[in-house]
Design a protein around this motif. Structure first.
Motif, PDB file in Angstrom:
ATOM      1  N   LEU A 737     -35.019 -23.687  11.296  1.00 37.72           N
ATOM      2  CA  LEU A 737     -34.671 -23.742   9.882  1.00 37.72           C
ATOM      3  C   LEU A 737     -33.473 -24.655   9.671  1.00 37.72           C
ATOM      4  O   LEU A 737     -32.550 -24.686  10.489  1.00 37.72           O
ATOM      5  CB  LEU A 737     -34.354 -22.347   9.355  1.00 37.72           C
ATOM      6  N   ALA A 738     -33.479 -25.360   8.547  1.00 36.71           N
ATOM      7  CA  ALA A 738     -32.426 -26.354   8.301  1.00 36.71           C
ATOM      8  C   ALA A 738     -31.092 -25.711   7.928  1.00 36.71           C
ATOM      9  O   ALA A 738     -30.034 -26.178   8.317  1.00 36.71           O
ATOM     10  CB  ALA A 738     -32.865 -27.311   7.202  1.00 36.71           C
ATOM     11  N   GLY A 739     -31.142 -24.634   7.137  1.00 33.30           N
ATOM     12  CA  GLY A 739     -29.900 -24.056   6.607  1.00 33.30           C
ATOM     13  C   GLY A 739     -29.166 -23.190   7.606  1.00 33.30           C
ATOM     14  O   GLY A 739     -29.620 -22.945   8.734  1.00 33.30           O
ATOM     15  N   LYS A 740     -28.022 -22.699   7.184  1.00 32.90           N
ATOM     16  CA  LYS A 740     -27.252 -21.746   7.995  1.00 32.90           C
ATOM     17  C   LYS A 740     -26.680 -20.670   7.082  1.00 32.90           C
ATOM     18  O   LYS A 740     -26.536 -20.862   5.866  1.00 32.90           O
ATOM     19  CB  LYS A 740     -26.133 -22.453   8.758  1.00 32.90           C
ATOM     20  N   LYS A 741     -26.359 -19.531   7.686  1.00 33.37           N
ATOM     21  CA  LYS A 741     -25.822 -18.417   6.911  1.00 33.37           C
ATOM     22  C   LYS A 741     -24.385 -18.717   6.518  1.00 33.37           C
ATOM     23  O   LYS A 741     -23.549 -19.038   7.359  1.00 33.37           O
ATOM     24  CB  LYS A 741     -25.879 -17.125   7.743  1.00 33.37           C
ATOM     25  N   THR A 742     -24.125 -18.639   5.216  1.00 33.43           N
ATOM     26  CA  THR A 742     -22.768 -18.826   4.702  1.00 33.43           C
ATOM     27  C   THR A 742     -22.453 -17.671   3.760  1.00 33.43           C
ATOM     28  O   THR A 742     -23.324 -16.858   3.440  1.00 33.43           O
ATOM     29  CB  THR A 742     -22.639 -20.158   3.933  1.00 33.43           C
ATOM     30  N   ILE A 743     -21.221 -17.626   3.312  1.00 38.96           N
ATOM     31  CA  ILE A 743     -20.831 -16.568   2.367  1.00 38.96           C
ATOM     32  C   ILE A 743     -21.606 -16.702   1.064  1.00 38.96           C
ATOM     33  O   ILE A 743     -21.926 -15.699   0.402  1.00 38.96           O
ATOM     34  CB  ILE A 743     -19.290 -16.579   2.142  1.00 38.96           C
ATOM     35  N   GLU A 744     -21.981 -17.941   0.685  1.00 36.78           N
ATOM     36  CA  GLU A 744     -22.750 -18.156  -0.552  1.00 36.78           C
ATOM     37  C   GLU A 744     -24.161 -17.574  -0.430  1.00 36.78           C
ATOM     38  O   GLU A 744     -24.671 -16.964  -1.376  1.00 36.78           O
ATOM     39  CB  GLU A 744     -22.840 -19.652  -0.886  1.00 36.78           C
ATOM     40  N   THR A 745     -24.799 -17.766   0.751  1.00 36.25           N
ATOM     41  CA  THR A 745     -26.160 -17.232   0.927  1.00 36.25           C
ATOM     42  C   THR A 745     -26.137 -15.704   0.935  1.00 36.25           C
ATOM     43  O   THR A 745     -27.057 -15.065   0.410  1.00 36.25           O
ATOM     44  CB  THR A 745     -26.795 -17.753   2.228  1.00 36.25           C
ATOM     45  N   ILE A 746     -25.092 -15.112   1.510  1.00 38.16           N
ATOM     46  CA  ILE A 746     -24.973 -13.646   1.524  1.00 38.16           C
ATOM     47  C   ILE A 746     -24.786 -13.120   0.097  1.00 38.16           C
ATOM     48  O   ILE A 746     -25.410 -12.135  -0.307  1.00 38.16           O
ATOM     49  CB  ILE A 746     -23.803 -13.204   2.431  1.00 38.16           C
ATOM     50  N   LYS A 747     -23.936 -13.820  -0.679  1.00 39.73           N
ATOM     51  CA  LYS A 747     -23.724 -13.404  -2.076  1.00 39.73           C
ATOM     52  C   LYS A 747     -25.001 -13.539  -2.897  1.00 39.73           C
ATOM     53  O   LYS A 747     -25.299 -12.696  -3.754  1.00 39.73           O
ATOM     54  CB  LYS A 747     -22.597 -14.252  -2.700  1.00 39.73           C
ATOM     55  N   ALA A 748     -25.770 -14.617  -2.647  1.00 41.94           N
ATOM     56  CA  ALA A 748     -27.036 -14.813  -3.370  1.00 41.94           C
ATOM     57  C   ALA A 748     -28.016 -13.694  -3.044  1.00 41.94           C
ATOM     58  O   ALA A 748     -28.693 -13.164  -3.943  1.00 41.94           O
ATOM     59  CB  ALA A 748     -27.638 -16.171  -3.012  1.00 41.94           C
TER      60      ALA A 748
END
Length: 936
Positions: A737-748
């Motif tokens: 997968l291209a993306g990575k886990k960030t605080i923004e993805t957790i908040k989303a």
């Protein structure tokens, strides 16, 4: 109730003194429709776009810029950062359009495909990621390199990608199947650069030696085509090329399956004049010009012949060979005639810059003029023009952007007494800046400056140099008034006396000297001018690193190389106190406005606060992660600032011994800082060549809140460093997968979960409400949820869709990956409802397919979801078919309009061409008549 002491926050006000950072690369961009008229360069965390002046600033966040790449249409600029994020900016508005998060380390290479729809990035984390720019999402991650990726290149005609890395490998990737099908191993050291030439039929690689290796690319489909014309006969190697049979035997690691796509073989080498490694290797957009440079100041420019030019040259060579053969009675000369590599790739010229080159970019105008922009190590951008049609092309320096900053690191700063002017001095010059406009108003040449001060009245400045001289400058004329030999070694420190009648200097010759200002007669003028007079000397046993007066001018503090600070009486020069406790020399110190405290900063990373009455140490604070380089008290307070080699500036309370605030902005060592006399401004200078201004705001700063924000920032950092979620059934192979886990993805993901929870609650309430209405036998008003009311009294299911639409496209997959499976059944039922209504079909299909992929096992084993999946299958296929039909109709309409416009343009084009031809004919006839008249 105990009131906590409040402080005022210092906020960043400006960044100045920087032309360009040497970390990233320069890129020629177009503004106002003119291609290549401006140059975009990294400037710490920002990107500056320069013409002859700064025309645009693309503002970054905190991380330093590491890579730039303009889009093919010239409207956007992709910017890679040190933390692995990528942002695309619009060059029209200067705003960031989208952010991609996928890499864990600095982005080292960026490249758009020829249409600008895809962007590929390489990083220090060894991964290559392909991004969809239009859909604003990541497509896939390619793993295979074992060290940092140095260059990435798309092939225009084929859906292929070439990448090079510091692991000495060049890898070929098939983007249809997303796997590496060929690896070139013909390099013994790191591959630092690559370029495609000759219509993508040749690859040139630059390594850590002076050899540019040339590889022939043959597409297998083309070779099998019987109608394909014979390839040119120029496969021979250069006479000066270094051939290596061992290398040629082991060029490909994989030999079988990839031969269906391409064949890549080494044909020779081009020798560079530089002996060190290649830093940048690039071509212009047409591929006719190749240029490269090493770690020195020379740019080597080569011209690549086109197929027509090669054919013409080959025909000329054949004619010569035939003529020679006829003379020598030889037969069949054609077999031995072929062009050497050196004849195909010809050296044009070498361009010598004024300093070491860090990167370059070039553009070839239709008129044949080559424009080259060089980003230099010493904070300069140089622009050169090269006329390729000349018999001996010579590069001409067209412009230099220098006024914006120093050529070397600023080592000393000072504020004028009226808080308006800022002095900065480096190894080659002294500059005076206007604080409000940030414009440089004076530049004066000097020797290597180490310390400085404004003379009372702010009309003159004094500089202490590395050679031991004291230089006095007049600001009105910008001239050097006087130079005195102050010390035999470096003048490390200078301090103005509180009565403003003189100053004191400390140097490497183990003495402190006292000076007074005096007016002397000037030989060239009637008026008297200011001068300096040496009055006293204090001899010591060690080198003096720093000197400071107490505000009442009774005491003098002297920092010595033996790690102690000695306090002397100013009038008698008798010893008063010795402050010892630091493990390494004290590099900086300051005395508070009331003379009660002295704070010392040392190379041992500690700051100690002492009482000046008895010399007792009140507290020792661990201040920075590296040496403390500068320390100064805020006027009229016991607050002080420290600057460290760790790139941070910190504010402290000397009464409560508390850390108040950290000013983060510099990306490398901070050498010095200065506070304005009113305490409202702080200016700092760093090894990153930037000067930063910080302003005291009216916003109160509460320590507890500051600590809480610090903990939140640390948590966000830890989230980014966590292991990425694993997709069930997927192995750690070549792709991911291209993306990575960030605080923004957790908040989303949390927002989606909250929306589904609200949907569940509202559905349960609605069920209860219906039961109540049925029992009552009449309609009872239903209480509307405040959140739904805020959205305009929408339904709970519509609210979930609204939340889902607000998730950034680049963060969608990672957000769904974090989402627990317990929320997925509800989401699938809602998707069925939304797709049936025909809203956001593309977005929902993308999310649906991803959820099916990652939760396939659990979904198929859940009997409750069988009917939902069946319904989804029917609705999805029908809605997608409808969307495709609409898209096809629109495409056909646009193509029809395009054909109509092209037909009209062709008519006008031929009409213009006929007029031009007639005009040329008339001019030629006129010239012939003139010649005939002259001949008569």
């Amino acid at each position: 109730m105990v009131l906590t002491r409040q402080y005022l926050r210092y906020a960043p006000a400006a960044l100045f003194g920087l032309v360009a950072s040497a970390r990233g690369n320069a890129a020629l961009v177009g503004l106002r429709g003119e291609r290549g008229c401006c140059v975009a360069v990294p400037a710490c965390e920002h990107v500056f776009v320069w013409d002859t002046r700064k025309v645009l600033i693309l503002k970054g966040l905190k991380q330093e810029v590491s890579c730039l790449c303009p889009s093919p249409d010239g409207l956007h600029l992709a910017v890679g950062y040190e933390d692995g994020s990528i942002r695309t900016f619009s060059l029209l508005s200067g705003e960031a359009n989208v952010t991609f998060n996928g890499h864990k380390a600095a982005v080292t290479a960026l490249q758009y495909d020829h249409l600008g729809g895809r962007l590929v990035s390489g990083s220090k984390d060894t991964d290559v990621i392909v991004w969809d720019v239009i859909n604003e999402s990541g497509l896939y991650r390619l793993r295979g390199h074992k060290d940092a990726v140095t260059q990435v290149l798309f092939l225009k005609e084929k859906n292929l990608l070439v990448t090079s890395g510091k692991d000495t490998l060049v890898k070929w990737w098939d983007l249809d199947t997303q796997h590496c099908f060929k690896t070139l191993v013909g390099h013994r050291t790191e591959v630092w650069g690559m370029a495609l030439i000759s219509e993508e039929k040749r690859l040139i690689t630059g390594s850590a030696d002076s050899e540019l290796r040339v590889w022939d690319i043959t597409y297998i489909q083309e070779v099998k085509d019987p109608d394909e014309p014979e390839s040119k006969k120029s496969k021979g190697s250069s006479p000066g090329a270094e051939e290596n049979t061992e290398e040629d035997e082991t060029l490909e690691l994989d030999e079988c399956p990839e031969e269906r796509l391409i064949k890549c073989s080494k044909v020779g080498s081009i020798m560079r004049e530089g002996r060190d490694r290649v830093v940048t290797l690039a071509t212009d957009q047409t591929g006719k010009i190749l240029a490269c440079h090493g770690t020195d100041s020379v740019l080597e420019v080569f011209s690549v012949l086109s197929e027509e030019e090669v054919q013409k040259k080959l025909e000329k060579k054949m004619k010569k060979a035939k003529k020679k053969a006829n003379q020598n009675s030889e037969e069949e000369p054609e077999r031995s005639v072929e062009l050497s590599l050196r004849e195909e790739i010809q050296r044009v010229t070498n361009i010598r810059a004024s300093s070491k080159i860090k990167s370059f970019d070039l553009i070839l105008s239709p008129k044949g003029e080559l424009k080259i922009v060089l980003l230099l190590q010493n904070n300069i951008i140089e622009s050169y023009k090269l006329n390729l049609s000349a018999q001996v092309p010579q590069a001409v320096c067209a412009s230099k952007i220098t006024i914006g900053g120093h050529r070397s690191d600023v080592r000393t700063l000072a504020f004028s007494s009226d808080n308006i002017a800022i002095l900065s001095a480096a190894a080659e010059s002294v500059k005076i800046w206007n604080r409000s406009t940030l414009q440089c108003i004076r530049t004066m040449d000097c020797e290597y400056a180490l310390c400085s001060l404004f003379v009372p009245g702010d009309r003159q400045v004094i500089i202490g140099t590395k050679t031991g001289k004291l230089q006095l400058y007049d600001l009105a004329s910008g001239s050097l008034m006087e130079t005195l030999d102050g010390h035999d070694g470096a003048v490390w420190s200078i301090a103005l006396s509180p009565d403003q009648r003189g100053f004191v200097t400390g140097g490497a010759n183990k003495c402190v000297k006292f000076w007074e200002f005096e007016l002397v007669k000037d030989e060239s003028s009637v008026q008297k001018r200011l001068s300096m007079k040496h009055v006293r000397i204090l001899q010591l046993d060690e080198d003096v690193l720093c000197v400071r007066y107490s505000p009442n001018q009774k005491l003098l503090a002297v920092s010595l190389l033996d790690c102690t600070v000695k306090i002397f009486y100013v009038d008698t020069l008798k010893f008063f106190l010795s402050l010892y406790g630091h493990k390494l020399p004290v590099l900086c110190m300051d005395i508070s406005y009331d003379g009660t405290l002295i704070a010392t900063g040392s190379a041992d990373r500690n700051v100690k606060i002492w009482g000046l009455d008895f010399g007792d140490c009140h507290r020792s604070l661990f201040a920075h992660d590296d040496s403390v380089m500068y320390l100064q008290f805020v006027p009229k307070s016991h607050l002080f600032f420290t600057a460290g080699k760790d790139g941070k500036i910190k504010q402290w309370d000397a009464d409560k011994f508390e850390h108040i605030q950290t000013l983060e902005g510099h990306h490398q060592e901070v050498w010095c800082l200065a506070l304005s006399p009113n305490g409202d401004y702080v200016v700092s200078a760093s090894h990153d060549k930037s000067l930063r201004l910080w302003e005291r705001t009216r916003e109160p700063l509460v320590l507890e809140e500051e600590r809480e924000m610090q903990r939140e920032a640390e948590y966000e950092e830890s989230v980014a460093k966590e292991e990425q979620p694993v997709v069930a059934g997927e192995t750690q192979g070549e792709t991911g997968l291209a993306g990575k886990k960030t605080i923004e993805t957790i908040k989303a993901a949390e927002r989606i979960m909250e929306a589904i929870e609200l949907y569940r609650e509202e559905m349960a309430k609605l069920k209860e409400h219906k039961a109540i209405c049925k029992a009552a036998g009449k309609e009872v008003p239903f209480p509307v949820n405040p959140i739904l009311r805020a959205y305009g009294n929408i339904t709970p299911s519509a609210y979930v869709l609204e939340v889902f639409k607000k998730v950034k496209s680049s963060e969608l997959e990672e957000s769904l990956l974090v989402l627990p499976f317990s929320y997925v059944p509800d989401l699938l039922r809602l998707f069925n409802e939304y797709i049936h209504l025909g809203s956001e079909v593309e977005l929902l299909c993308r999310a649906l397919l991803f959820l099916l992929k990652i939760h396939f096992g659990q979904i198929t084993s859940n009997h409750m979801l069988v009917t939902v999946i069946e319904n989804l299958k029917k609705t999805t296929i029908s809605r997608v078919s409808e969307a495709r039909d609409v898209l096809g109709f629109n495409m056909a309409g646009l193509q029809y309009l395009k054909r109509e416009i092209e037909a009209k343009d062709e008519v006008t084009f031929f009409a213009d061409a006929t007029d031009r031809f007639e005009e040329k004919k008339r001019k030629r006839k006129k010239k012939e008549k003139e010649k005939m008249v002259l001949a008569v």
